[in-house]
Design an enzyme around this catalytic site. Structure first.
Site, PDB file in Angstrom:
ATOM      1  CD  GLU A  40      -2.824  -1.343   2.338  1.00  0.00           C
ATOM      2  OE1 GLU A  40      -2.776  -0.464   3.227  1.00  0.00           O
ATOM      3  OE2 GLU A  40      -3.582  -2.333   2.403  1.00  0.00           O
ATOM      4  CG  ASN A  97      -0.707  -6.616  -1.895  1.00  0.00           C
ATOM      5  OD1 ASN A  97      -1.290  -7.112  -2.854  1.00  0.00           O
ATOM      6  ND2 ASN A  97      -1.198  -6.662  -0.662  1.00  0.00           N
ATOM      7  CG  HIS A 109      -9.894  -5.734   0.213  1.00  0.00           C
ATOM      8  ND1 HIS A 109     -10.140  -6.941   0.829  1.00  0.00           N
ATOM      9  CD2 HIS A 109      -8.605  -5.423   0.510  1.00  0.00           C
ATOM     10  CE1 HIS A 109      -9.062  -7.344   1.474  1.00  0.00           C
ATOM     11  NE2 HIS A 109      -8.113  -6.438   1.299  1.00  0.00           N
ATOM     12  CD  GLU A 113      -4.619  -7.831   1.213  1.00  0.00           C
ATOM     13  OE1 GLU A 113      -5.511  -7.191   1.820  1.00  0.00           O
ATOM     14  OE2 GLU A 113      -3.414  -7.508   1.278  1.00  0.00           O
ATOM     15  CG  ASP A 126     -12.741  -9.082   1.007  1.00  0.00           C
ATOM     16  OD1 ASP A 126     -12.758  -8.026   0.318  1.00  0.00           O
ATOM     17  OD2 ASP A 126     -12.164  -9.129   2.109  1.00  0.00           O
TER      18      ASP A 126
END
Length: 386
Positions: free
Chosen positions: A200, A241, A277, A305, A307
């Site tokens: 990030e 990432n 996400h 990651e 979802d």
């Protein structure tokens, strides 16, 4: 991530769906071996048998057969699609949940795991030079026992830093050495892994996040960490990432330009991690094109990651939208040759981080809190298979 629970029990929730949603929607699965869902379709669609594995709600003109899969399970289907893995994040607290651990080790669904918290800086170097790997080793050893790929997460991140880093008032040269030492020590302890070396680095507007690393060292802290990781383990796969780089925009442009610049400078970089996400119903149409753009830099891409959340409570319509979104996201990865794999951010809603950060949202994962498969599971399977 933080353990949470939703207001409805899975048993009550799915019982309500059986009553309310007695028919499958358009283009939804309506039968097949082990299919637990509805076997009739809404008006205007019929449940057409394609093979023993799959029947689908179709219109009268939709007759193309679907070939039977030769394997079952999300990881098995991912490998059959030419990918390296389909996996999940996990964390030490849930390893006390025996049914959870049993499913976590199911290689049909998961051949890769990522430690959610135990490799972050506050866990691995809580005081300067005091490296602690016990919790991380638990997950590494579990992956080794299960013969699963392990993704290291993460060396350098603005969050979950111990106070000695954030309040140390280090000089530029001193903090550079701290970054080098920390990265080398962590990566060398867990050799042979995939690594989210830098996590990030950007704000949503594409500017660099003003972390202690950026404000003290400047953007070159990223190259410093990547070089240190490569020196510690020449065989590791090194990633940067970030989230909200799913479609074109200022942040994904910034990531593209950063990786392009790093490669031009000869800085080691093997991949871009797209956290993914996502929110049901607003997944970018350009998701695949954006993955292809990143891959055009000569690096791998991975969904690290994944979802897909929605506003609670769940309804059949929301779950169907989520199913379609999962299918489209997985299909995008399948279509991009250098998209090497997908990791969901834990596999069950029981341990999702979403409700603790977005209190009115959740139900983001393919299994509910009772470990029952949701329509999202079929969306993922279809994305790899169809």
């Amino acid at each position: 991530m933080i353990q949470v629970s939703t207001l409805l029990t899975s048993a009550a929730l799915w019982a309500s769906f059986t009553i309310v949603n007695a028919q499958s929607g358009p283009w939804v699965q309506c039968g097949g071996l082990d299919w637990p869902g509805d076997i009739t379709c809404v008006e205007g669609y019929t449940c057409q048998f394609f093979n023993p594995w799959y029947s689908q709600c179709v219109t009268a003109t939709s007759t193309a057969p679907v070939p039977a899969p030769t394997v079952s399970g999300l990881a098995k289907l991912a490998k059959a699609a030419g990918k390296k893995y389909f996996g999940t994040a996990t964390d030490n607290p849930e390893l006390n949940d025996a049914p959870y651990v049993e499913k976590l080790g199911d290689l049909h669904d998961f051949n890769q795991i990522t430690p959610g918290n135990s490799m972050k800086w506050d866990a691995t170097e809580p005081s300067r030079g005091n490296f602690q790997f016990a919790n991380a080793d638990v997950i590494v050893n579990l992956a080794r026992k299960n013969k699963q790929i392990l993704r290291g997460h993460t060396c350098v991140w603005h969050s979950q830093l111990p106070q000695w880093v954030t309040a140390g008032n280090f000089t530029k040269s001193a903090l550079q050495e701290i970054v080098k030492t920390h990265t080398r020590k962590v990566v060398s302890h867990f050799k042979g892994k995939i690594w989210d070396v830098v996590n990030e680095p950007f704000n949503d507007d594409g500017t660099f996040r003003e972390s202690v690393f950026y404000t003290t060292i400047g953007p070159e802290y990223i190259a410093i960490a990547l070089k240190a990781a490569r020196k510690a383990d020449p065989h590791a796969k090194l990633y940067i990432n970030d989230y909200n780089i799913d479609g074109p925009g200022a942040k994904s442009d910034a990531m593209y330009n950063l990786v392009k610049s790093l490669k031009e400078q000869g800085v080691p970089i093997d991949g871009i991690g797209v956290q993914a996400h996502l929110i049901a119903g607003i997944v970018p149409d350009s998701f695949q094109a954006n993955l292809e753009r990143f891959a055009s830099l000569g690096v791998d891409v991975a969904l690290t990651e994944l979802d897909i959340r929605f506003t609670l409570p769940p309804t059949p319509a929301k779950l169907e939208q989520q199913r379609r979104d999962y299918q489209n996201v997985i299909a995008a990865c399948k279509a991009v040759k250098r998209c090497v794999g997908v990791t969901i951010w834990d596999w069950t809603d029981k341990y999702s981080w979403i409700p603790s950060v977005f209190p009115d949202q959740g139900a983001a994962l393919p299994w509910d809190e009772g470990f029952v498969k949701k329509p999202a599971y079929d969306g993922i399977a279809n994305g790899w298979f169809l």
